[in-house]
Every structure is written in structure tokens, then in C-alpha cells.
Enzyme design. Sequence first.
Site: not given
Length: 100
Positions: A22-24, A27
Amino acid sequence: MPVAGNTQSLGRLHGGATAAFTEALGSWCALIHASTLDKVCAGVDLNITHHRGATDGLLTGTATPVHLGRTITSHEIVVTDEQGRRICTARITNQLIEPR
């Protein structure tokens, strides 16, 4: 993202793998917006709620912008399994900064 290879010792999807996924996604979306302003981004907050586990199959992540500003972006990322069931919901906030 495949569940296989992203499990913890009990054979279930690892929450850290979901967090990285999810962070990837969030971002990358923030970076696309930042590039339109000749800026880069840095994550400042990541919040994840895990709704259900998974033991196999492929997961799909969908990032939706919540706020696209000049200095801050926020995205909601929903991860679902192959049956369309929600595995987790995440929110990421990125600060937009001048490149060095």
C-alpha cells in the site's frame, strides 16, 4: 501482489507485506502528482486497517486520491482479494518537497 511469498510463519498474509504494497502504491501516485509541480515526495504518515486474512491468490490494490495539494497529498488504498473482498484499507500522506 501474490499472497505466496508474502506470508508470516502461520501461512497467512503478512501485514508488513500489505503495508509495503500500500505504501508503494500511494507513494507512486503522490510522486506522479508531485512531478506535475516539479517536486518530489516523502511519506509522513501511513495508517492501515487489516479487515481479513488471506492464505493464497492474488491481491489487487487501488489507490484513490483524497487530497492533491501543493505541499501535501493523501491517498486511500484498498486491497481486495480475487473474490473482491476487502483485505485492508490504508491511508498514506506524502509531503511534496523541492528536489535536492
